[in-house]
Scaffold this motif. Structure first.
Motif, PDB file in Angstrom:
ATOM      1  N   LYS A 175       7.935  -0.493 -16.725  1.00 47.10           N
ATOM      2  CA  LYS A 175       7.352   0.389 -15.725  1.00 47.10           C
ATOM      3  C   LYS A 175       7.539  -0.226 -14.345  1.00 47.10           C
ATOM      4  CE  LYS A 175       5.359   3.302 -18.708  1.00 47.10           C
ATOM      5  NZ  LYS A 175       5.621   4.753 -18.771  1.00 47.10           N
ATOM      6  N   THR A 176       8.049   0.564 -13.402  1.00 49.68           N
ATOM      7  CA  THR A 176       8.281   0.053 -12.058  1.00 49.68           C
ATOM      8  C   THR A 176       8.261   1.202 -11.068  1.00 49.68           C
ATOM      9  OG1 THR A 176       9.775  -1.278 -10.688  1.00 49.68           O
ATOM     10  CG2 THR A 176      10.792   0.278 -12.214  1.00 49.68           C
ATOM     11  N   PHE A 177       8.148   0.864  -9.799  1.00 50.50           N
ATOM     12  CA  PHE A 177       8.182   1.891  -8.765  1.00 50.50           C
ATOM     13  C   PHE A 177       9.592   2.461  -8.642  1.00 50.50           C
ATOM     14  CE2 PHE A 177       4.477  -0.608  -7.280  1.00 50.50           C
ATOM     15  CZ  PHE A 177       3.541   0.423  -7.184  1.00 50.50           C
ATOM     16  N   SER A 178       9.681   3.757  -8.475  1.00 47.77           N
ATOM     17  CA  SER A 178      10.979   4.404  -8.312  1.00 47.77           C
ATOM     18  C   SER A 178      11.642   3.914  -7.023  1.00 47.77           C
ATOM     19  CB  SER A 178      10.819   5.918  -8.261  1.00 47.77           C
ATOM     20  OG  SER A 178      12.047   6.535  -7.936  1.00 47.77           O
ATOM     21  N   GLN A 179      12.950   3.748  -7.089  1.00 43.88           N
ATOM     22  CA  GLN A 179      13.693   3.322  -5.907  1.00 43.88           C
ATOM     23  C   GLN A 179      14.326   4.504  -5.175  1.00 43.88           C
ATOM     24  OE1 GLN A 179      15.337  -1.028  -6.405  1.00 43.88           O
ATOM     25  NE2 GLN A 179      16.175   0.217  -8.065  1.00 43.88           N
ATOM     26  N   CYS A 180      14.250   5.691  -5.787  1.00 50.07           N
ATOM     27  CA  CYS A 180      14.952   6.835  -5.214  1.00 50.07           C
ATOM     28  C   CYS A 180      14.070   8.083  -5.061  1.00 50.07           C
ATOM     29  CB  CYS A 180      16.163   7.189  -6.067  1.00 50.07           C
ATOM     30  SG  CYS A 180      17.359   5.841  -6.238  1.00 50.07           S
ATOM     31  N   LEU A 181      12.813   8.000  -5.480  1.00 51.49           N
ATOM     32  CA  LEU A 181      11.922   9.160  -5.405  1.00 51.49           C
ATOM     33  C   LEU A 181      10.640   8.807  -4.667  1.00 51.49           C
ATOM     34  CD1 LEU A 181      12.233  10.512  -9.067  1.00 51.49           C
ATOM     35  CD2 LEU A 181      13.350  11.438  -7.036  1.00 51.49           C
ATOM     36  N   MET A 182      10.010   9.829  -4.088  1.00 54.11           N
ATOM     37  CA  MET A 182       8.703   9.692  -3.443  1.00 54.11           C
ATOM     38  C   MET A 182       7.903  10.969  -3.721  1.00 54.11           C
ATOM     39  SD  MET A 182       9.848  10.398   0.528  1.00 54.11           S
ATOM     40  CE  MET A 182       8.206  10.756   1.119  1.00 54.11           C
ATOM     41  N   TYR A 183       6.592  10.871  -3.580  1.00 55.20           N
ATOM     42  CA  TYR A 183       5.766  12.076  -3.754  1.00 55.20           C
ATOM     43  C   TYR A 183       6.009  13.024  -2.589  1.00 55.20           C
ATOM     44  CZ  TYR A 183       3.176   9.835  -7.535  1.00 55.20           C
ATOM     45  OH  TYR A 183       2.817   9.236  -8.726  1.00 55.20           O
ATOM     46  N   ASP A 184       6.177  14.295  -2.932  1.00 56.94           N
ATOM     47  CA  ASP A 184       6.453  15.324  -1.926  1.00 56.94           C
ATOM     48  C   ASP A 184       5.149  15.998  -1.509  1.00 56.94           C
ATOM     49  OD1 ASP A 184       7.707  17.085  -0.259  1.00 56.94           O
ATOM     50  OD2 ASP A 184       8.467  18.395  -1.848  1.00 56.94           O
ATOM     51  N   VAL A 185       4.401  15.284  -0.653  1.00 56.82           N
ATOM     52  CA  VAL A 185       3.114  15.802  -0.182  1.00 56.82           C
ATOM     53  C   VAL A 185       3.039  15.662   1.338  1.00 56.82           C
ATOM     54  CG1 VAL A 185       1.906  15.291  -2.338  1.00 56.82           C
ATOM     55  CG2 VAL A 185       2.001  13.562  -0.534  1.00 56.82           C
ATOM     56  N   ASP A 186       2.034  16.284   1.929  1.00 57.06           N
ATOM     57  CA  ASP A 186       1.825  16.211   3.387  1.00 57.06           C
ATOM     58  C   ASP A 186       0.980  14.971   3.686  1.00 57.06           C
ATOM     59  OD1 ASP A 186       1.279  16.485   6.037  1.00 57.06           O
ATOM     60  OD2 ASP A 186       0.643  18.584   5.919  1.00 57.06           O
ATOM     61  N   ALA A 199       0.826  -1.208   0.000  1.00 62.28           N
ATOM     62  CA  ALA A 199       0.000   0.000   0.000  1.00 62.28           C
ATOM     63  C   ALA A 199       0.858   1.256   0.000  1.00 62.28           C
ATOM     64  CB  ALA A 199      -0.923  -0.011   1.215  1.00 62.28           C
ATOM     65  N   ILE A 200       1.966   1.219   0.740  1.00 59.13           N
ATOM     66  CA  ILE A 200       2.867   2.371   0.781  1.00 59.13           C
ATOM     67  C   ILE A 200       3.437   2.642  -0.608  1.00 59.13           C
ATOM     68  CG2 ILE A 200       5.071   3.200   1.695  1.00 59.13           C
ATOM     69  CD1 ILE A 200       4.424   1.741   4.298  1.00 59.13           C
ATOM     70  N   LEU A 201       3.811   1.582  -1.303  1.00 57.16           N
ATOM     71  CA  LEU A 201       4.326   1.746  -2.659  1.00 57.16           C
ATOM     72  C   LEU A 201       3.296   2.403  -3.560  1.00 57.16           C
ATOM     73  CD1 LEU A 201       6.202  -1.640  -3.208  1.00 57.16           C
ATOM     74  CD2 LEU A 201       7.217   0.620  -3.447  1.00 57.16           C
ATOM     75  N   ASN A 202       2.086   1.920  -3.524  1.00 61.44           N
ATOM     76  CA  ASN A 202       1.027   2.437  -4.396  1.00 61.44           C
ATOM     77  C   ASN A 202       0.664   3.882  -4.077  1.00 61.44           C
ATOM     78  OD1 ASN A 202       0.511   0.171  -6.088  1.00 61.44           O
ATOM     79  ND2 ASN A 202      -0.472  -0.849  -4.363  1.00 61.44           N
ATOM     80  N   LEU A 203       0.740   4.270  -2.795  1.00 55.89           N
ATOM     81  CA  LEU A 203       0.270   5.590  -2.380  1.00 55.89           C
ATOM     82  C   LEU A 203       1.350   6.668  -2.407  1.00 55.89           C
ATOM     83  CD1 LEU A 203      -1.953   4.536   0.665  1.00 55.89           C
ATOM     84  CD2 LEU A 203      -2.724   5.219  -1.620  1.00 55.89           C
ATOM     85  N   SER A 204       2.617   6.281  -2.307  1.00 58.69           N
ATOM     86  CA  SER A 204       3.648   7.310  -2.111  1.00 58.69           C
ATOM     87  C   SER A 204       4.802   7.276  -3.117  1.00 58.69           C
ATOM     88  CB  SER A 204       4.249   7.186  -0.705  1.00 58.69           C
ATOM     89  OG  SER A 204       4.882   5.911  -0.543  1.00 58.69           O
ATOM     90  N   ILE A 205       4.891   6.231  -3.922  1.00 53.95           N
ATOM     91  CA  ILE A 205       6.049   6.095  -4.806  1.00 53.95           C
ATOM     92  C   ILE A 205       5.612   6.239  -6.269  1.00 53.95           C
ATOM     93  CG2 ILE A 205       7.984   4.637  -5.477  1.00 53.95           C
ATOM     94  CD1 ILE A 205       8.004   5.537  -2.541  1.00 53.95           C
ATOM     95  N   PRO A 206       6.229   7.146  -7.021  1.00 54.12           N
ATOM     96  CA  PRO A 206       5.849   7.333  -8.428  1.00 54.12           C
ATOM     97  C   PRO A 206       6.330   6.169  -9.292  1.00 54.12           C
ATOM     98  CG  PRO A 206       7.721   8.714  -7.877  1.00 54.12           C
ATOM     99  CD  PRO A 206       7.270   8.109  -6.591  1.00 54.12           C
ATOM    100  N   ILE A 207       5.626   5.985 -10.395  1.00 57.34           N
ATOM    101  CA  ILE A 207       6.018   4.975 -11.380  1.00 57.34           C
ATOM    102  C   ILE A 207       7.017   5.599 -12.349  1.00 57.34           C
ATOM    103  CG2 ILE A 207       5.219   3.460 -13.230  1.00 57.34           C
ATOM    104  CD1 ILE A 207       4.239   2.537 -10.583  1.00 57.34           C
TER     105      ILE A 207
END
Length: 370
Positions: free
Chosen positions: A82-93, A66-74
């Motif tokens: 296509k895969t989840f980024s290993q070095c980036l995350m969404y910059d939100v509150d 769930a954390i991957l789906n909600l916070s990590i960009p593709i």
């Protein structure tokens, strides 16, 4: 004056019981430490799947999926996957999103940022590795390859160092010095507190590779006759390959890098028992004019091989050779001459072979490291 050991072998046997016992019971087993430590860092430095740690979601009770789906960009890989980024995350509150107590999905237009709270790792294959313990990913991913490079540089230095040592103090003592260095710093690797000490310890272990394999190979080749040298070389290379398979099995059973470092070093302490059984090279003894020690070894080999020889066979053969040369100054000079590295380039054939072997070895190292 001395003689070539090949002149003695017809009297004591080229492939008798003595040579077989030394080869199968000592020279073959000691190939395993080289195989283990040559490729141990493949497992110690393994990089498992990873992604940015999002503490707010973890505390909120979300599972990794769930954390991957909600916070990590593709992102798209170099291979178009296509895969989840290993070095980036969404910059939100995330705290604000969680406080709304509603189901939400990420918006691909959200800004992204580098991992600010470290990384989470998939531990399904490895419990821990050097990479997971010290976060050697993303901007630090160069560090793992750097330790390989330093280890390989140790291989290069060790070839020169232990090459001279075994010619200086003998094959047997050189092997046990090599074994001690590998065990001590192999164990120290498990207790390395950080990247610098880990790299230093791997460099020191690297000094023993491939000499801890080469020295027993040289002893085996120098004990047997010409007809068996190809066979003994092939068998030791096969033993090295079997050691690699054994390493894979050990790494499968032991998934923690520190425990793996210990498991691939401590058992080899048992090889110190070989001190009482591993012979010195008869060729080295003859080359360094240790005739009495060479005579004792030859007598032992003959006795184990079931051969009856003269009590002072070596001394008698040397005297016969001296009579044959009739005191020729040229012959005497040839038998007492010392050689250096420069002699590898003295003749066109030697130059060609030296350069070819060096190039082939360099290619093998590059392929292995890749």
């Amino acid at each position: 004056m001395t003689i070539d050991f090949d002149e003695v072998l017809p009297y004591i046997g080229e492939w008798g019981k003595y040579q077989k016992l030394v080869f199968w019971c000592i020279c073959i087993p000691v190939c395993i430490p080289c195989a283990f430590h040559s490729f141990l860092q493949v497992f110690l430095n393994a990089i498992p799947p990873h992604w940015c740690q999002v503490s707010e979601l973890k505390v909120g009770g979300y599972e990794d999926a769930a954390i991957l789906n909600l916070s990590i960009p593709i992102v798209e890989t170099a291979f178009g996957e296509k895969t989840f980024s290993q070095c980036l995350m969404y910059d939100v509150d995330y705290e604000s999103l969680l406080s709304q107590n509603v189901t939400w999905t990420p918006n691909t237009s959200w800004p992204t940022t580098a991992c600010v709270n470290g990384w989470a790792y998939d531990h399904s294959t490895y419990e821990t590795t050097v990479v997971t313990d010290w976060d050697l990913v993303c901007g630090q991913d160069w560090a793992g390859m750097m330790t390989y490079t330093v280890f390989s540089f140790g291989n290069l230095c060790g070839n020169f160092i232990f090459g001279f040592i075994q010619d200086w103090i003998g094959r047997k003592r050189a092997f046990f010095i090599c074994l001690t260095v590998e065990i001590v710093f192999g164990i120290a690797t498990a207790f390395a507190p950080g990247l610098i000490s880990y790299t230093v310890f791997r460099f020191l272990v690297g000094l023993t590779i491939p000499q801890i394999f080469v020295i027993p190979l040289v002893i085996a080749l120098e004990l047997v006759g010409p007809s068996k040298r190809g066979f003994t070389t092939l068998m030791q290379c096969l033993a090295f390959s079997l050691g690699l398979l054994l390493l894979a099995g050990v790494a499968y059973l032991i998934r923690d890098w520190q425990h793996l470092a210990l498991a691939t070093s401590i058992p080899f302490i048992a090889f110190y028992a070989y001190w009482w059984f591993l012979p010195e090279s008869a060729r080295w003894l003859l080359a360094t004019n240790k005739v009495d020690a060479a005579e004792a070894l030859i007598q032992t080999m003959a006795r184990v091989n079931g051969k009856q020889i003269q009590p002072n066979l070596l001394q008698n053969l040397i005297k016969e050779k001296e009579l044959l040369v009739n005191g020729s100054s040229d012959a005497m000079e040839d038998t007492t001459r010392t050689y250096t590295v420069l002699d590898l380039f003295r003749t066109p054939r030697l130059r060609r072979n030296t350069l070819l072997v060096s190039f082939i070895w360099l290619v093998l190292i590059v392929i292995t490291c890749k």
